[in-house]
Motif scaffolding. Structure first.
Motif, PDB file in Angstrom:
ATOM      1  N   ARG A 210       0.827  -1.203   0.000  1.00 39.38           N
ATOM      2  CA  ARG A 210       0.000   0.000   0.000  1.00 39.38           C
ATOM      3  C   ARG A 210       0.867   1.261   0.000  1.00 39.38           C
ATOM      4  O   ARG A 210       1.953   1.284   0.579  1.00 39.38           O
ATOM      5  N   VAL A 211       0.348   2.310  -0.604  1.00 41.33           N
ATOM      6  CA  VAL A 211       1.152   3.514  -0.772  1.00 41.33           C
ATOM      7  C   VAL A 211       1.332   4.291   0.528  1.00 41.33           C
ATOM      8  O   VAL A 211       2.329   5.002   0.698  1.00 41.33           O
ATOM      9  N   GLY A 212       0.370   4.152   1.476  1.00 43.94           N
ATOM     10  CA  GLY A 212       0.396   4.994   2.665  1.00 43.94           C
ATOM     11  C   GLY A 212       0.784   4.279   3.945  1.00 43.94           C
ATOM     12  O   GLY A 212       0.683   3.052   4.046  1.00 43.94           O
ATOM     13  N   ASP A 213       1.208   5.048   4.930  1.00 45.37           N
ATOM     14  CA  ASP A 213       1.551   4.499   6.241  1.00 45.37           C
ATOM     15  C   ASP A 213       0.384   3.708   6.805  1.00 45.37           C
ATOM     16  O   ASP A 213      -0.787   4.042   6.584  1.00 45.37           O
ATOM     17  N   GLY A 214       0.727   2.655   7.565  1.00 47.49           N
ATOM     18  CA  GLY A 214      -0.295   1.809   8.146  1.00 47.49           C
ATOM     19  C   GLY A 214      -1.001   0.950   7.119  1.00 47.49           C
ATOM     20  O   GLY A 214      -2.102   0.464   7.367  1.00 47.49           O
ATOM     21  N   VAL A 327      13.628   1.148   2.018  1.00 43.69           N
ATOM     22  CA  VAL A 327      12.562   2.149   1.935  1.00 43.69           C
ATOM     23  C   VAL A 327      12.546   2.691   0.512  1.00 43.69           C
ATOM     24  O   VAL A 327      13.562   3.185   0.017  1.00 43.69           O
ATOM     25  N   VAL A 328      11.409   2.584  -0.151  1.00 41.14           N
ATOM     26  CA  VAL A 328      11.283   3.101  -1.509  1.00 41.14           C
ATOM     27  C   VAL A 328      10.934   4.585  -1.455  1.00 41.14           C
ATOM     28  O   VAL A 328       9.998   4.993  -0.763  1.00 41.14           O
ATOM     29  N   MET A 329      11.708   5.374  -2.201  1.00 41.16           N
ATOM     30  CA  MET A 329      11.386   6.783  -2.406  1.00 41.16           C
ATOM     31  C   MET A 329      10.750   6.894  -3.792  1.00 41.16           C
ATOM     32  O   MET A 329      11.377   6.542  -4.798  1.00 41.16           O
ATOM     33  N   ALA A 330       9.519   7.343  -3.835  1.00 40.48           N
ATOM     34  CA  ALA A 330       8.752   7.399  -5.080  1.00 40.48           C
ATOM     35  C   ALA A 330       8.505   8.845  -5.477  1.00 40.48           C
ATOM     36  O   ALA A 330       8.583   9.770  -4.651  1.00 40.48           O
ATOM     37  N   ALA A 331       8.207   9.049  -6.752  1.00 43.17           N
ATOM     38  CA  ALA A 331       7.895  10.387  -7.250  1.00 43.17           C
ATOM     39  C   ALA A 331       6.463  10.755  -6.877  1.00 43.17           C
ATOM     40  O   ALA A 331       5.565   9.908  -6.912  1.00 43.17           O
ATOM     41  N   ASN A 332       6.262  12.009  -6.530  1.00 45.18           N
ATOM     42  CA  ASN A 332       4.915  12.486  -6.204  1.00 45.18           C
ATOM     43  C   ASN A 332       3.942  12.099  -7.315  1.00 45.18           C
ATOM     44  O   ASN A 332       4.257  12.217  -8.498  1.00 45.18           O
ATOM     45  N   GLY A 374       8.014   5.910 -11.432  1.00 41.43           N
ATOM     46  CA  GLY A 374       7.208   5.993 -10.222  1.00 41.43           C
ATOM     47  C   GLY A 374       8.027   5.732  -8.976  1.00 41.43           C
ATOM     48  O   GLY A 374       8.154   6.588  -8.091  1.00 41.43           O
ATOM     49  N   ARG A 375       8.584   4.534  -8.906  1.00 40.41           N
ATOM     50  CA  ARG A 375       9.486   4.215  -7.793  1.00 40.41           C
ATOM     51  C   ARG A 375      10.893   4.579  -8.248  1.00 40.41           C
ATOM     52  O   ARG A 375      11.382   4.090  -9.261  1.00 40.41           O
ATOM     53  N   VAL A 376      11.561   5.429  -7.492  1.00 37.94           N
ATOM     54  CA  VAL A 376      12.783   6.075  -7.965  1.00 37.94           C
ATOM     55  C   VAL A 376      14.034   5.505  -7.300  1.00 37.94           C
ATOM     56  O   VAL A 376      15.022   5.186  -7.964  1.00 37.94           O
ATOM     57  N   LEU A 377      14.011   5.359  -5.969  1.00 43.69           N
ATOM     58  CA  LEU A 377      15.163   4.865  -5.215  1.00 43.69           C
ATOM     59  C   LEU A 377      14.693   3.823  -4.207  1.00 43.69           C
ATOM     60  O   LEU A 377      13.559   3.882  -3.728  1.00 43.69           O
ATOM     61  N   SER A 404      10.755  16.352  -4.970  1.00 39.64           N
ATOM     62  CA  SER A 404       9.512  15.944  -5.633  1.00 39.64           C
ATOM     63  C   SER A 404       9.173  14.486  -5.356  1.00 39.64           C
ATOM     64  O   SER A 404       8.381  13.880  -6.082  1.00 39.64           O
ATOM     65  N   GLY A 405       9.760  13.937  -4.286  1.00 38.69           N
ATOM     66  CA  GLY A 405       9.513  12.541  -3.936  1.00 38.69           C
ATOM     67  C   GLY A 405       8.890  12.394  -2.560  1.00 38.69           C
ATOM     68  O   GLY A 405       8.784  13.355  -1.795  1.00 38.69           O
ATOM     69  N   PHE A 406       8.476  11.173  -2.251  1.00 36.84           N
ATOM     70  CA  PHE A 406       7.905  10.863  -0.937  1.00 36.84           C
ATOM     71  C   PHE A 406       8.219   9.418  -0.599  1.00 36.84           C
ATOM     72  O   PHE A 406       8.641   8.635  -1.461  1.00 36.84           O
ATOM     73  N   ASN A 407       8.016   9.048   0.651  1.00 38.34           N
ATOM     74  CA  ASN A 407       8.226   7.657   1.075  1.00 38.34           C
ATOM     75  C   ASN A 407       7.355   7.367   2.296  1.00 38.34           C
ATOM     76  O   ASN A 407       6.946   8.286   3.014  1.00 38.34           O
ATOM     77  N   ARG A 408       7.067   6.096   2.493  1.00 41.62           N
ATOM     78  CA  ARG A 408       6.397   5.699   3.731  1.00 41.62           C
ATOM     79  C   ARG A 408       7.358   5.853   4.907  1.00 41.62           C
ATOM     80  O   ARG A 408       8.575   5.711   4.750  1.00 41.62           O
ATOM     81  N   LYS A 409       6.786   6.084   6.079  1.00 41.89           N
ATOM     82  CA  LYS A 409       7.606   6.322   7.279  1.00 41.89           C
ATOM     83  C   LYS A 409       7.622   5.115   8.215  1.00 41.89           C
ATOM     84  O   LYS A 409       8.205   5.196   9.302  1.00 41.89           O
ATOM     85  N   ASP A 410       6.996   3.988   7.787  1.00 43.48           N
ATOM     86  CA  ASP A 410       6.771   2.896   8.745  1.00 43.48           C
ATOM     87  C   ASP A 410       7.163   1.514   8.215  1.00 43.48           C
ATOM     88  O   ASP A 410       6.614   0.507   8.679  1.00 43.48           O
ATOM     89  N   ILE A 411       8.099   1.465   7.286  1.00 42.71           N
ATOM     90  CA  ILE A 411       8.478   0.161   6.741  1.00 42.71           C
ATOM     91  C   ILE A 411       9.012  -0.722   7.875  1.00 42.71           C
ATOM     92  O   ILE A 411       9.859  -0.314   8.666  1.00 42.71           O
TER      93      ILE A 411
END
Length: 420
Positions: A210-214, A327-332, A374-377, A404-411
């Motif tokens: 899933r894209v979001g935390d939790g 932890v995957v860092m994805a593009a917004n 989409g998934r960058v790093l 311009s990227g984001f990642n989940r905080k709870d892997i």
């Protein structure tokens, strides 16, 4: 030996990094690769869908072994065409790759071999799918039958959600789908190498789809993972091999389509024991990143044994006892339309304390590294405990400048909660 690696994602960066450490490699080529892979391999401008061009390259550059990373070339039969030229390949032929390419095919194999999995119905029309819904309770799982990069699955909580998912899937011509019983439990990934006869367990992992935390929001190709996954105890792993993986390998061989490569079993740990969710015919992404960080052996030697049918002569794989977490860092915008072209900096700083940053959707714009997918790093670290691995990975994430990227905080949250 000259080796050609097919692919351009984070999985292939991890494979290139580990293959480059193998003593038997003269030159490692990668097609088409990415800027991270270029640190370990010579990049080649080749389209994996152009089988003749790939084969011509192999002849011209005295390639002795081909490793196919992604699923699409496998399902397209690239391994078959390379093998007809007498070259060993890591990855299954087209017929065997149907285990990933067609969920309906896999479900039928499970039925014939009495492999525990969810009840299902194969459907080829919107009306047929709507009619089949009556046979299932809620929640219900709706899956596109073909390749969907990990995103062609809807867990519908209501009848309306199920009908919307079906309408969406059948909005394109010649669509096929599988409707499945919802399995209650925890998901885990088991990796097994096989040459069609012998099999070798090759680690466990837990992905975060899933894209979001939790674990909220839509499914993605994977926002992070860790390995090993203690929830798959040695006893449960053996149960899964005995009841699921080994019968699958035997059934494929009996059907005249022996599977050679890595069989990635997505499992649900239910009250009745492990059940198969689906198979992939290649290493997972981002699971490959954590597996490669933990693997201590000679990857070339092991993959060649798979390709040459001598896996049974190999010792058990050597993995570090530590936990690896990525932890995957994805593009917004991901998993919808990702924002392309965002600049990326700070990878050297992130790797200074031992983390490893595997590149997936990146390209060079002059001297600047920018996002191109989409998934960058995949920012990956290893430590004695999962909590320490999580802390190290997020410390590395904090050093990367990717506005311009984001990642989940709870892997890793489930396992960390279990360990208290």
């Amino acid at each position: 030996m000259n080796v050609l690696l097919i692919g351009s994602g984070g999985r292939e960066h991890a494979l290139a990094w580990r293959l480059a450490q193998s003593k038997g490699i003269s030159t490692l080529y990668a097609a088409p690769g990415n800027p991270g892979i270029a640190e370990h391999a010579t990049l080649v401008t080749l389209d994996p869908a152009d089988h003749r061009a790939v084969i011509d390259f192999c002849h011209r550059h005295s390639i002795g072994f081909v490793v196919i990373g992604p699923e699409a070339p496998l399902v397209d039969g690239l391994a078959d065409n390379i093998r007809t030229m007498g070259l060993p390949v890591f990855g299954p032929n087209k017929a065997a790759a149907q285990l990933e390419g067609s969920k309906g095919f896999t479900k039928d194999i499970c039925t014939r071999a009495k492999i525990p999995t969810a009840a299902y119905a194969k459907v080829t029309s919107r009306d047929g799918a709507m009619a089949a819904l009556a046979d299932f309770g809620l929640p219900v799982v709706i899956k596109a039958d073909g390749l969907a990069a990990g995103k062609g699955v809807t867990v519908a909580m209501t009848r309306a959600e199920a009908e919307d998912a079906i309408a969406d899937l059948f909005s394109v011509p010649k669509a096929e789908a599988v409707i499945e019983e919802f399995l209650d439990g925890e998901e885990v990934s088991l990796f097994v190498l096989t040459d069609g006869t012998a099999l070798m367990p090759f680690g466990t992992a837990q992905d975060h789809k899933r894209v979001g935390d939790g674990d909220t929001g839509p499914n993605t190709g994977g926002m992070g993972a860790y390995s090993p996954a203690p929830v798959l105890t040695p006893e449960l792993q053996q149960q899964a091999i005995d009841a699921i993986v080994a019968p699958t390998i035997a059934a494929m061989a009996a059907a005249g389509m022996p599977f050679s490569g890595v069989l990635y079993a997505g499992l649900m740990l239910t009250a009745e024991g492990p059940k198969l969710i689906e198979y992939n015919a290649r290493f997972g992404d981002p699971e490959c990143q954590v597996l490669m960080l933990r693997y201590q052996g000679d990857l070339l030697e092991l993959l060649l044994a798979v390709a040459n049918g001598t896996l049974g002569d190999q010792p058990a794989p050597d993995f570090a006892d530590e936990t690896a977490l990525t932890v995957v860092m994805a593009a917004n915008g991901y998993p919808g339309t990702p924002e392309a072209g965002g600049s990326i900096a700070g990878i050297d700083a992130a790797e200074a304390d031992g983390a490893r940053v595997f590149q997936a959707g990146t390209r060079r714009n002059g001297k600047t590294l920018v996002a191109s997918g989409g998934r960058v790093l995949a920012v990956t670290a290893m430590a004695p405990t999962i909590a320490a691995a999580q802390a190290a990975a997020y410390d590395a994430v904090a050093k990367i400048d990717f506005p311009s990227g984001f990642n989940r905080k709870d892997i890793g949250w489930r396992e960390i909660a279990r360990q208290g």
